[in-house]
Design a protein around this motif. Structure first.
Motif, PDB file in Angstrom:
ATOM      1  N   GLU A   1       0.840  -1.204   0.000  1.00 59.09           N
ATOM      2  CA  GLU A   1       0.000   0.000   0.000  1.00 59.09           C
ATOM      3  C   GLU A   1       0.873   1.252   0.000  1.00 59.09           C
ATOM      4  O   GLU A   1       0.593   2.214  -0.706  1.00 59.09           O
ATOM      5  CB  GLU A   1      -0.943  -0.013   1.198  1.00 59.09           C
ATOM      6  N   LYS A   2       1.931   1.227   0.807  1.00 57.49           N
ATOM      7  CA  LYS A   2       2.864   2.353   0.894  1.00 57.49           C
ATOM      8  C   LYS A   2       3.514   2.624  -0.466  1.00 57.49           C
ATOM      9  O   LYS A   2       3.716   3.774  -0.853  1.00 57.49           O
ATOM     10  CB  LYS A   2       3.930   2.035   1.937  1.00 57.49           C
ATOM     11  N   ASP A   3       3.833   1.552  -1.192  1.00 57.02           N
ATOM     12  CA  ASP A   3       4.469   1.673  -2.503  1.00 57.02           C
ATOM     13  C   ASP A   3       3.476   1.973  -3.628  1.00 57.02           C
ATOM     14  O   ASP A   3       3.874   2.087  -4.784  1.00 57.02           O
ATOM     15  CB  ASP A   3       5.236   0.391  -2.843  1.00 57.02           C
ATOM     16  N   GLY A   4       2.187   2.049  -3.294  1.00 57.25           N
ATOM     17  CA  GLY A   4       1.170   2.380  -4.289  1.00 57.25           C
ATOM     18  C   GLY A   4       0.778   1.225  -5.197  1.00 57.25           C
ATOM     19  O   GLY A   4       0.254   1.457  -6.290  1.00 57.25           O
ATOM     20  N   MET A   5       1.040  -0.009  -4.767  1.00 55.80           N
ATOM     21  CA  MET A   5       0.660  -1.163  -5.593  1.00 55.80           C
ATOM     22  C   MET A   5      -0.852  -1.213  -5.766  1.00 55.80           C
ATOM     23  O   MET A   5      -1.595  -0.868  -4.861  1.00 55.80           O
ATOM     24  CB  MET A   5       1.156  -2.462  -4.957  1.00 55.80           C
ATOM     25  N   ARG A   6      -1.261  -1.663  -6.918  1.00 55.57           N
ATOM     26  CA  ARG A   6      -2.683  -1.821  -7.211  1.00 55.57           C
ATOM     27  C   ARG A   6      -3.149  -3.195  -6.776  1.00 55.57           C
ATOM     28  O   ARG A   6      -2.433  -4.179  -6.923  1.00 55.57           O
ATOM     29  CB  ARG A   6      -2.941  -1.671  -8.697  1.00 55.57           C
ATOM     30  N   GLY A   7      -4.347  -3.251  -6.262  1.00 63.75           N
ATOM     31  CA  GLY A   7      -4.925  -4.515  -5.846  1.00 63.75           C
ATOM     32  C   GLY A   7      -5.573  -5.249  -6.999  1.00 63.75           C
ATOM     33  O   GLY A   7      -5.543  -4.818  -8.151  1.00 63.75           O
ATOM     34  N   THR A   8      -6.175  -6.375  -6.670  1.00 64.41           N
ATOM     35  CA  THR A   8      -6.819  -7.250  -7.641  1.00 64.41           C
ATOM     36  C   THR A   8      -8.272  -7.456  -7.252  1.00 64.41           C
ATOM     37  O   THR A   8      -8.588  -7.622  -6.073  1.00 64.41           O
ATOM     38  CB  THR A   8      -6.105  -8.621  -7.658  1.00 64.41           C
ATOM     39  N   SER A   9      -9.147  -7.483  -8.244  1.00 64.92           N
ATOM     40  CA  SER A   9     -10.550  -7.805  -7.996  1.00 64.92           C
ATOM     41  C   SER A   9     -10.678  -9.296  -7.731  1.00 64.92           C
ATOM     42  O   SER A   9      -9.894 -10.094  -8.253  1.00 64.92           O
ATOM     43  CB  SER A   9     -11.409  -7.445  -9.214  1.00 64.92           C
ATOM     44  N   TYR A  10     -11.677  -9.672  -6.941  1.00 65.95           N
ATOM     45  CA  TYR A  10     -11.834 -11.082  -6.600  1.00 65.95           C
ATOM     46  C   TYR A  10     -13.299 -11.479  -6.479  1.00 65.95           C
ATOM     47  O   TYR A  10     -14.174 -10.636  -6.332  1.00 65.95           O
ATOM     48  CB  TYR A  10     -11.099 -11.399  -5.291  1.00 65.95           C
ATOM     49  N   GLU A  11     -13.513 -12.788  -6.534  1.00 69.98           N
ATOM     50  CA  GLU A  11     -14.830 -13.393  -6.334  1.00 69.98           C
ATOM     51  C   GLU A  11     -14.666 -14.490  -5.284  1.00 69.98           C
ATOM     52  O   GLU A  11     -13.796 -15.350  -5.421  1.00 69.98           O
ATOM     53  CB  GLU A  11     -15.334 -14.018  -7.641  1.00 69.98           C
ATOM     54  N   VAL A  12     -15.485 -14.443  -4.242  1.00 73.19           N
ATOM     55  CA  VAL A  12     -15.449 -15.486  -3.216  1.00 73.19           C
ATOM     56  C   VAL A  12     -16.285 -16.663  -3.717  1.00 73.19           C
ATOM     57  O   VAL A  12     -17.473 -16.510  -4.005  1.00 73.19           O
ATOM     58  CB  VAL A  12     -15.979 -14.967  -1.867  1.00 73.19           C
ATOM     59  N   ILE A  13     -15.649 -17.843  -3.823  1.00 74.85           N
ATOM     60  CA  ILE A  13     -16.342 -19.031  -4.319  1.00 74.85           C
ATOM     61  C   ILE A  13     -16.713 -19.993  -3.195  1.00 74.85           C
ATOM     62  O   ILE A  13     -17.522 -20.894  -3.390  1.00 74.85           O
ATOM     63  CB  ILE A  13     -15.504 -19.768  -5.382  1.00 74.85           C
ATOM     64  N   LYS A  14     -16.099 -19.786  -2.021  1.00 69.90           N
ATOM     65  CA  LYS A  14     -16.350 -20.671  -0.891  1.00 69.90           C
ATOM     66  C   LYS A  14     -15.951 -19.923   0.374  1.00 69.90           C
ATOM     67  O   LYS A  14     -15.033 -19.111   0.345  1.00 69.90           O
ATOM     68  CB  LYS A  14     -15.507 -21.938  -1.080  1.00 69.90           C
ATOM     69  N   GLU A  15     -16.660 -20.222   1.481  1.00 70.19           N
ATOM     70  CA  GLU A  15     -16.299 -19.600   2.751  1.00 70.19           C
ATOM     71  C   GLU A  15     -16.054 -20.673   3.800  1.00 70.19           C
ATOM     72  O   GLU A  15     -16.850 -21.593   3.947  1.00 70.19           O
ATOM     73  CB  GLU A  15     -17.397 -18.639   3.220  1.00 70.19           C
ATOM     74  N   ILE A  16     -14.942 -20.543   4.507  1.00 76.01           N
ATOM     75  CA  ILE A  16     -14.574 -21.463   5.576  1.00 76.01           C
ATOM     76  C   ILE A  16     -14.581 -20.673   6.876  1.00 76.01           C
ATOM     77  O   ILE A  16     -13.965 -19.607   6.956  1.00 76.01           O
ATOM     78  CB  ILE A  16     -13.163 -22.060   5.345  1.00 76.01           C
ATOM     79  N   GLU A  17     -15.287 -21.184   7.886  1.00 72.89           N
ATOM     80  CA  GLU A  17     -15.316 -20.525   9.186  1.00 72.89           C
ATOM     81  C   GLU A  17     -14.463 -21.316  10.162  1.00 72.89           C
ATOM     82  O   GLU A  17     -14.618 -22.531  10.292  1.00 72.89           O
ATOM     83  CB  GLU A  17     -16.751 -20.409   9.696  1.00 72.89           C
ATOM     84  N   LEU A  18     -13.546 -20.610  10.829  1.00 71.52           N
ATOM     85  CA  LEU A  18     -12.659 -21.222  11.801  1.00 71.52           C
ATOM     86  C   LEU A  18     -12.857 -20.563  13.163  1.00 71.52           C
ATOM     87  O   LEU A  18     -13.123 -19.357  13.240  1.00 71.52           O
ATOM     88  CB  LEU A  18     -11.199 -21.052  11.374  1.00 71.52           C
ATOM     89  N   SER A  19     -12.689 -21.359  14.218  1.00 77.25           N
ATOM     90  CA  SER A  19     -12.723 -20.793  15.563  1.00 77.25           C
ATOM     91  C   SER A  19     -11.516 -19.872  15.718  1.00 77.25           C
ATOM     92  O   SER A  19     -10.597 -19.876  14.890  1.00 77.25           O
ATOM     93  CB  SER A  19     -12.666 -21.904  16.612  1.00 77.25           C
ATOM     94  N   ASP A  20     -11.507 -19.098  16.782  1.00 72.29           N
ATOM     95  CA  ASP A  20     -10.394 -18.184  17.017  1.00 72.29           C
ATOM     96  C   ASP A  20      -9.064 -18.939  17.071  1.00 72.29           C
ATOM     97  O   ASP A  20      -8.081 -18.522  16.457  1.00 72.29           O
ATOM     98  CB  ASP A  20     -10.643 -17.413  18.321  1.00 72.29           C
ATOM     99  N   ASP A  21      -9.026 -20.068  17.790  1.00 76.81           N
ATOM    100  CA  ASP A  21      -7.799 -20.866  17.887  1.00 76.81           C
ATOM    101  C   ASP A  21      -7.393 -21.449  16.535  1.00 76.81           C
ATOM    102  O   ASP A  21      -6.214 -21.433  16.171  1.00 76.81           O
ATOM    103  CB  ASP A  21      -7.962 -22.005  18.900  1.00 76.81           C
ATOM    104  N   GLU A  22      -8.369 -21.975  15.791  1.00 77.44           N
ATOM    105  CA  GLU A  22      -8.075 -22.541  14.470  1.00 77.44           C
ATOM    106  C   GLU A  22      -7.550 -21.460  13.514  1.00 77.44           C
ATOM    107  O   GLU A  22      -6.615 -21.691  12.753  1.00 77.44           O
ATOM    108  CB  GLU A  22      -9.322 -23.179  13.867  1.00 77.44           C
ATOM    109  N   PHE A  23      -8.172 -20.281  13.567  1.00 74.11           N
ATOM    110  CA  PHE A  23      -7.753 -19.177  12.699  1.00 74.11           C
ATOM    111  C   PHE A  23      -6.334 -18.735  13.048  1.00 74.11           C
ATOM    112  O   PHE A  23      -5.522 -18.478  12.161  1.00 74.11           O
ATOM    113  CB  PHE A  23      -8.729 -18.001  12.842  1.00 74.11           C
TER     114      PHE A  23
END
Length: 103
Positions: free
Chosen positions: A23-45
């Motif tokens: 971000e500091k260097d001004g890099m451009r990000g990429t567009s994305y599409e979420v195809i799946k969501e995984i939920e983890l507990s705090d410890d797992e994450f």
């Protein structure tokens, strides 16, 4: 949405540093599409964040790549306690080859 994906990032600390520098260097990000969501507990994450290079049973070789719009197809890995999330594009592997912090 647009985010900055890092390649072969080892852990969450490194991903945060990469994102800050990009971000500091001004890099451009990429567009994305979420195809799946995984939920983890705090410890797992937390454990996942320490080992981003590790194969995961919930990542398949078909996850990732680009869709017809040129957006990266990715998995949202969400901490159920904090709602923070990391985006994963496996790019044909079973580990998080590309990762980004979702804001």
């Amino acid at each position: 949405m647009i985010v900055l994906f890092g390649r072969k990032i080892l852990n969450l600390k490194e991903l945060k540093e990469f994102t800050k520098e990009a971000e500091k260097d001004g890099m451009r990000g990429t567009s994305y599409e979420v195809i799946k969501e995984i939920e983890l507990s705090d410890d797992e994450f937390e454990q996942f964040g320490k080992e981003l290079w590790k194969d995961q049973t919930w990542i398949s070789e078909e996850d990732g790549g680009c869709n017809e719009k040129g957006e990266l197809r990715c998995i949202r890995v969400k901490n159920t306690k904090t709602n923070k999330s990391i985006l994963v594009d496996s790019e044909g592997y079973t580990y998080p080859r590309y990762t980004a912090i979702e804001k």
